[in-house]
Design a protein around this motif. Structure first.
Motif, PDB file in Angstrom:
ATOM      1  N   VAL A 270       4.987   0.767  -1.072  1.00 35.02           N
ATOM      2  CA  VAL A 270       4.985   2.230  -0.960  1.00 35.02           C
ATOM      3  C   VAL A 270       3.554   2.766  -0.996  1.00 35.02           C
ATOM      4  CG1 VAL A 270       5.548   4.290  -2.315  1.00 35.02           C
ATOM      5  CG2 VAL A 270       7.309   2.598  -1.846  1.00 35.02           C
ATOM      6  N   GLY A 271       2.742   2.197  -1.914  1.00 29.13           N
ATOM      7  CA  GLY A 271       1.347   2.633  -2.030  1.00 29.13           C
ATOM      8  C   GLY A 271       0.598   2.401  -0.728  1.00 29.13           C
ATOM      9  N   ALA A 272       0.814   1.210  -0.129  1.00 31.93           N
ATOM     10  CA  ALA A 272       0.126   0.874   1.121  1.00 31.93           C
ATOM     11  C   ALA A 272       0.562   1.823   2.236  1.00 31.93           C
ATOM     12  CB  ALA A 272       0.432  -0.569   1.508  1.00 31.93           C
ATOM     13  N   LEU A 273       1.871   2.113   2.329  1.00 25.10           N
ATOM     14  CA  LEU A 273       2.383   3.001   3.383  1.00 25.10           C
ATOM     15  C   LEU A 273       1.848   4.423   3.199  1.00 25.10           C
ATOM     16  CD1 LEU A 273       6.168   2.135   3.988  1.00 25.10           C
ATOM     17  CD2 LEU A 273       4.208   1.732   5.485  1.00 25.10           C
ATOM     18  N   GLU A 274       1.906   4.919   1.962  1.00 26.04           N
ATOM     19  CA  GLU A 274       1.458   6.296   1.716  1.00 26.04           C
ATOM     20  C   GLU A 274      -0.016   6.454   2.057  1.00 26.04           C
ATOM     21  OE1 GLU A 274       2.417   7.603  -2.232  1.00 26.04           O
ATOM     22  OE2 GLU A 274       4.573   7.552  -1.875  1.00 26.04           O
ATOM     23  N   GLY A 275      -0.820   5.456   1.645  1.00 27.08           N
ATOM     24  CA  GLY A 275      -2.254   5.523   1.924  1.00 27.08           C
ATOM     25  C   GLY A 275      -2.519   5.559   3.418  1.00 27.08           C
ATOM     26  N   THR A 276      -1.901   4.657   4.167  1.00 33.41           N
ATOM     27  CA  THR A 276      -2.142   4.569   5.611  1.00 33.41           C
ATOM     28  C   THR A 276      -1.637   5.824   6.323  1.00 33.41           C
ATOM     29  OG1 THR A 276      -1.737   2.213   5.348  1.00 33.41           O
ATOM     30  CG2 THR A 276      -1.878   3.021   7.592  1.00 33.41           C
ATOM     31  N   PHE A 277      -0.431   6.267   5.935  1.00 40.47           N
ATOM     32  CA  PHE A 277       0.142   7.450   6.594  1.00 40.47           C
ATOM     33  C   PHE A 277      -0.706   8.692   6.321  1.00 40.47           C
ATOM     34  CE2 PHE A 277       4.628   6.673   8.213  1.00 40.47           C
ATOM     35  CZ  PHE A 277       4.422   5.319   8.381  1.00 40.47           C
ATOM     36  N   SER A 278      -1.226   8.841   5.090  1.00 42.41           N
ATOM     37  CA  SER A 278      -2.070  10.000   4.774  1.00 42.41           C
ATOM     38  C   SER A 278      -3.313   9.989   5.654  1.00 42.41           C
ATOM     39  CB  SER A 278      -2.499   9.975   3.303  1.00 42.41           C
ATOM     40  OG  SER A 278      -1.365  10.047   2.498  1.00 42.41           O
TER      41      SER A 278
END
Lengths: 370, 328
Positions: A131-139
């Motif tokens: 989730v952390g990796a996805l949120e960071g990339t999407f932001s």
């Protein structure tokens, strides 16, 4: 003095003739370093993200192209197109994908009218790392998407420039310090705990007690022989571990000399602690049953795998008394920053005092009779 | 002055006294045996005499040194072979010997000479540099005997030196001890529960049972001290009335004990009593169903003083596990 040296000689001869012991105390921690270092330290890749595009406008195409670029280059995730949001959510719940990006039907209209356009990321928050990796990339993608046209030559807003003092530290390097301390601990556990109690149970110590050797010569002999083995173990792991983890200039003689001093002091401290714990024990099952728990109590609160600042208060109190904390901090300072000795003087003092106090207490508790 | 003087020594663990007010002296040059079943208190006594445990009361002097007040001097002047085999299996025989010589601060030149001599004496010269893990039980015990003498003590304690060894190895150890004693001014105190070992090896024997000294003398005198030097064990087809008195009145008979239809007759002259017994059975028309004549053994001595046979006491102790202080 000669009697103490006889104890050391006996122990070292036995150690050198037990290849299994050498392997266990020196090479198992290296295996742990490599496995844990790469298991926790890698960048997350190849996540599967479902995209439900309910808008299909021109701005949406641009946004989807940006996601496609991430999928093709950084490969943090790959995209899977869905036409049905319910189907995408079912796949998310059943673990076939890691997240769902929904682009609502009025996204393009709101974007062009500048009326708070929104996209939604539905995530499987049982896996915090993904989730952390996805949120960071999407932001990052959404931030880039928001920049309209060319950036001004002189930015008018506040920007943050990050200056890194040291080269990038991968997790395996972060983990190395704790692993060296763990190797020394394993050596202390085997030599100062398991073998010590086994010898006692086999009656070998009775043989010593029948000779004129004094209490202090006996304790000092056991401690020094244990410390020599733990130091050897620490040296092998420091050298091989530094090469494996990619520490810059791993064979720098000045740093190696500082590390040697630290390894010796850490070995004496941990061996003395082990003798203090075992001095009145005679049942061979005791060391075997407590070492797992002791390992957890000493290793994890030390900051070896996660920063102490992230711990709850009670655990930070534990860390303050834990000799591992000071050893791990000192190893990190020397391995990752190559600091002068003065930077770890506090750690060395604590470890030396801890070792001395443990040895004095162990000598006091040791019984010269059966 | 005696090599070992034991005076009213006592060791209690809670309410249980493993050794209860034992007193005896061991003279210089003697081989002195403590004979008794497991749990009799032999090992506890030897551990007090070798400074491993402190007596509850009473005391002992070894080479004139008090075992409590001058423990270090006692340790310097004695050699001890504990019950357990304690040599390092990973090390060679010579290395084991050298380590112990260093623990006793034997100077290098003397160490080399003594280690070589002792390994030859215990017939391990050709195995000197082999790892002990390849040795048989008998070889390991011989090595431990040599190890106990590496600092050339004049008093040697052995706690059950042949327990667990096969008969041939046991005889080997006895011969070894006799040979070692010949060339040295050595006083030996050993514990054993083997009667033949005590009989063949010891100049004097102290019989210990339940922590108490029940008899002490040379094997010959101990055997002579009980009524009847020879023992006739005999059983009959039937036992006529007054048969016990008949047996007691036979020539040279000292004692008659009946035990499960078997009569044990103590006689000063076995053959003479046997002939008279034959005549008595013919007269009374009684058939002899079994008969054996044997000389008095230490087991008979043990039975005489304790009321039970040593082999039975050993069996009891096996179920009782005896009492031994825990190892540290």
């Amino acid at each position: 003095m000669n009697r103490m040296l006889a104890i050391i000689e006996r122990d070292m001869r036995r150690f050198m003739r037990s290849p299994t012991l050498i392997v266990v105390s020196m090479f198992l921690p290296i295996v742990q370093l490599v496995v844990l270092g790469y298991a926790f330290g890698g960048k997350i890749k190849e996540l599967r993200v479902g995209i439900v595009d309910q808008d299909r406008g021109i701005p949406t195409v641009k946004l989807r192209e940006m996601f496609g670029a991430i999928a093709a280059n950084a490969r943090t995730f790959t995209t899977v197109d869905y036409t049905d949001l319910t189907k995408a959510n079912t796949d998310l719940r059943e673990g076939r994908i890691n997240g769902v990006l929904t682009i609502p039907p009025d996204f393009s209209r709101r974007y062009l009218a500048q009326e708070r356009p929104q996209v939604a990321l539905i995530e499987d928050n049982t896996d915090n790392f993904a989730v952390g990796a996805l949120e960071g990339t999407f932001s990052d993608v959404v931030g880039a998407f928001n920049q309209r046209g060319l950036s001004p030559r002189v930015p008018s807003g506040v920007t943050l420039s990050v200056v890194e003092l040291y080269p990038y530290v991968p997790y395996i390097q972060y983990l190395l310090s704790g692993t060296i301390v763990l190797a020394i601990y394993i050596s202390a556990m085997i030599g100062g705990g398991i073998i010590y109690i086994d010898d006692k149970a086999r009656g070998l110590h009775e043989g010593y007690l029948l000779t004129p050797i004094s209490k202090s010569e006996l304790i000092l002999g056991f401690n020094l022989s244990g410390s020599i083995k733990a130091t050897l173990s620490g040296l092998v792991l420091t050298t091989l571990g530094s090469i494996i983890a990619g520490i810059p200039n791993p064979l720098d003689p000045i740093r190696l000399a500082k590390l040697f001093l630290l390894i010796v002091i850490t070995s004496v401290a941990l061996i003395s602690m082990m003798f203090l714990l075992m001095v009145r024990v005679s049942d061979p099952l005791v060391p075997r049953s407590i070492f797992g728990v002791l390992n957890t109590l000493l290793y994890f609160p030390s900051g070896a795998v996660y920063p102490i600042n992230g711990f709850p208060k009670w655990m930070r109190v534990m860390s303050r008394f834990d000799p591992f904390t000071y050893a791990v901090h000192a190893f990190k300072s020397l391995l990752l920053k190559n600091t002068p000795l003065v930077a770890i003087a506090g750690d060395l003092t604590y470890l030396a005092l801890f070792g001395l106090l443990s040895m004095l207490l162990a000598t006091w508790l040791f019984q010269r009779t059966l | 002055m005696s090599a070992i003087e034991v005076l009213e020594i006592r060791k209690c663990f809670g309410s249980f006294c493993a050794v209860d007010r034992l007193s005896f002296n061991v003279e210089r040059g003697e081989i002195f045996g403590l004979l008794g079943p497991n749990g009799a208190g032999k090992s506890t006594l030897i551990r007090m005499l070798t400074t491993l445990i402190l007596p509850t009361s009473g005391g002992a002097r070894i080479n004139s040194f008090d075992v409590v007040r001058s423990a270090a001097e006692v340790r310097r002047s004695i050699g001890v072979i504990p019950q357990a085999l304690t040599s390092d299996l990973e090390l060679s025989a010579r290395e084991n010997m050298n380590i112990f010589a260093k623990l006793y601060s034997v100077p290098r030149e003397r160490r080399r000479r003594v280690v070589k001599e002792l390994l030859e004496a215990v017939e391990l010269g050709q195995w000197a540099d082999k790892p002990v893990k390849n040795f048989s039980g008998g070889m390991r015990r011989r090595l431990e005997i040599a190890r106990g003498l590496v600092h050339e003590p004049n008093i040697f304690f052995l706690d059950e030196p042949t327990t667990g060894l096969d008969p041939a190895s046991r005889i080997g150890v006895w011969e070894m001890l006799k040979k070692l004693k010949q060339g040295r001014d050595l006083t030996i105190l050993l514990t054993t529960h083997y009667m033949d070992e005590a009989d063949k090896l010891c100049d004097r024997i102290a019989i210990v049972d339940h922590g108490k000294l029940v008899a002490l003398d040379s094997p010959l005198k101990l055997k002579a001290s009980i009524p009847g030097n020879d023992i006739l064990e005999i059983s009959f087809s039937r036992v006529p009335e007054g048969w016990y008195e008949t047996l007691k009145s036979l020539p040279e008979v000292q004692s008659v004990k009946a035990e499960d239809h078997v009569y044990r007759i103590g006689s000063n002259n076995g053959p003479k009593t046997t002939v008279a017994l034959m005549e008595a059975t013919q007269r009374a028309e009684v058939e002899i169903t079994s008969l054996s004549v044997q000389s008095t053994t230490l087991d008979d001595v043990f039975m005489h003083y304790t009321g039970r046979q040593l082999r039975d006491a050993l069996q009891e102790a096996r179920y009782d596990f005896g009492f031994m202080p825990p190892r540290r």
